[in-house]
Scaffold this active site. Structure first.
Site, PDB file in Angstrom:
ATOM      1  N   SER A  39      79.603  81.511 -16.253  1.00  0.00           N
ATOM      2  CA  SER A  39      79.528  81.449 -14.791  1.00  0.00           C
ATOM      3  C   SER A  39      78.243  80.805 -14.280  1.00  0.00           C
ATOM      4  O   SER A  39      78.183  80.383 -13.126  1.00  0.00           O
ATOM      5  CB  SER A  39      79.669  82.850 -14.184  1.00  0.00           C
ATOM      6  OG  SER A  39      78.674  83.721 -14.700  1.00  0.00           O
ATOM      7  N   ASP A 327      73.174  86.571  -6.346  1.00  0.00           N
ATOM      8  CA  ASP A 327      73.995  87.786  -6.348  1.00  0.00           C
ATOM      9  C   ASP A 327      73.519  88.706  -7.463  1.00  0.00           C
ATOM     10  O   ASP A 327      72.366  88.633  -7.879  1.00  0.00           O
ATOM     11  CB  ASP A 327      75.490  87.440  -6.445  1.00  0.00           C
ATOM     12  CG  ASP A 327      75.851  86.709  -7.744  1.00  0.00           C
ATOM     13  OD1 ASP A 327      75.007  86.662  -8.668  1.00  0.00           O
ATOM     14  OD2 ASP A 327      76.975  86.176  -7.838  1.00  0.00           O
ATOM     15  N   HIS A 330      73.473  85.940 -10.789  1.00  0.00           N
ATOM     16  CA  HIS A 330      73.291  84.485 -10.819  1.00  0.00           C
ATOM     17  C   HIS A 330      72.134  84.019  -9.945  1.00  0.00           C
ATOM     18  O   HIS A 330      71.905  84.575  -8.872  1.00  0.00           O
ATOM     19  CB  HIS A 330      74.583  83.794 -10.365  1.00  0.00           C
ATOM     20  CG  HIS A 330      75.781  84.236 -11.127  1.00  0.00           C
ATOM     21  ND1 HIS A 330      76.659  85.190 -10.647  1.00  0.00           N
ATOM     22  CD2 HIS A 330      76.234  83.882 -12.347  1.00  0.00           C
ATOM     23  CE1 HIS A 330      77.617  85.399 -11.548  1.00  0.00           C
ATOM     24  NE2 HIS A 330      77.377  84.610 -12.582  1.00  0.00           N
TER      25      HIS A 330
END
Length: 363
Positions: A39, A327, A330
């Protein structure tokens, strides 16, 4: 006469367009850039999957013109690296690329993906490292068709850069999640890192066998310093040492693997990017980089805005450039840009080994 002029104008426009494409490609330091990861660099491959690990909703992409599937407010590290390498635009996601687009490179990264096959399964569908490599092998078949034969394809691919960054989820969504996974009962941190490196090496050799020659391998970041980890710490500021210690064991072994692979493949070059050290520098010396908040997410729920990740429609912080983390897990675009620039052009001897991406591109 009018018809003739119209034809001349069309020809001129087409020639001009062709020239601009050639010029844009000529500016790039390498012909193509291939990305494998999770991600941290996924740019939309999970959008069509049945998965909780998706970021194709607002406020993700708030500083990027809207959500694309990137797990940030804006650019990822590989977006910035593509710019630094001189590409005219970002490298497209595997699930949306077609035709001659693949000749500039493809991003195969998938959120929740790991080196181990089972990693991230509690979040739903994802494309593991081995699955990403299989997708690359499919791309190579298309490159051979586009360029005419295997010799031309091999000559083309050996000049490209291959960015690989996996391992975070093997800790976050496997080893340190004993409710769902048994790996922490099966392996000590040392044994687990050995298992990961062995699997990692197998996939790197598969990429080598399909033409890859210039590899930039990113280590695992300081997962124990993420807002999610800090939310579970006593004071909300002290990094979780048992997680960071395990991450460092992996990183040390990955750096050793770089030496081993360089010895085994003299016609290739492997480099190690010290993402852990660069991240630690940002949270230890935030003012130097313009950051004010290092222990909380800009968008999230609960303690440190890190217990639940950024929800659809949630209002993020206003001063996003002041935050290291976007977040629960990340980085913000501001942090991603710093990591990318130091990966491309090392500011410290420890940032990249044995060379940085800018030098790798020149080989």
């Amino acid at each position: 006469m009018e018809s003739y002029l119209r034809k001349c104008c069309v020809v001129f426009v087409l020639l001009s367009f062709g020239f601009s494409v050639v010029k844009a490609q000529a500016q790039a330091q390498v012909p193509c850039f291939f990305v494998f990861g999770d991600s941290l660099v996924d740019n939309g491959n999970n959008n069509g999957l049945v998965s909780f690990a998706r970021a194709n909703y607002f406020p993700y992409g708030i500083d990027f013109g809207g959500p694309t599937g990137r797990f940030s407010n804006g650019k990822t590290t590989v977006d910035e690296i593509a710019e630094l390498l001189g590409f005219n635009g970002y490298i497209p996601a595997y699930n949306s690329v077609s035709g001659r687009q693949i000749l500039s490179g493809v991003n195969y990264a998938s959120a929740a993906a790991g080196i181990r096959e089972e990693t991230g399964r509690q979040l739903g569908q994802r494309i593991s490292f081995s699955g990403q490599v299989r997708n690359y092998q499919s791309t190579v078949s298309q490159v051979v068709q586009l360029l005419g034969d295997e010799t031309r394809a091999a000559d083309y691919l050996k000049r490209c850069i291959y960015s690989v960054g996996l391992g975070s989820n093997d800790y976050l969504n496997n080893y340190f999640m004993p409710t769902f996974y048994s790996s922490s009962r099966q392996f000590t941190p040392e044994q687990y890192a050995d298992d990961l490196i062995s699997r990692y090496s197998t996939q790197l050799n598969a990429l080598y066998n399909y033409g890859a020659r210039k590899f930039a391998l990113s280590g695992v970041g300081a997962v124990g310093c993420s807002p999610n980890a800090l939310a579970g710490s006593r004071d909300g500021r002290t990094c979780v040492e048992r997680i960071n210690s395990a991450n460092q064991i992996f990183n040390n072994k990955l750096k050793s693997l770089v030496d081993q692979l360089n010895n085994n493949h003299p016609d290739a070059k492997f480099i190690y990017i010290n993402a852990y050290g660069i991240f630690q520098d940002m949270i230890t010396n935030p003012a130097r980089f313009g950051f004010r908040v290092t222990n909380a997410g800009c968008c999230g729920i609960g303690r440190n805005a890190g217990q639940i990740t950024c929800l659809p429609g949630q209002r993020p912080c206003n001063n996003r450039n002041a935050y290291v983390c976007w977040d629960s897990f990340h980085p913000t675009e501001a942090a991603n840009v710093i990591i990318a620039r130091r990966s491309y052009n090392a500011q410290s001897p420890s940032d990249a080994y044995p060379m940085d991406i800018s030098r790798l591109a020149q080989l």
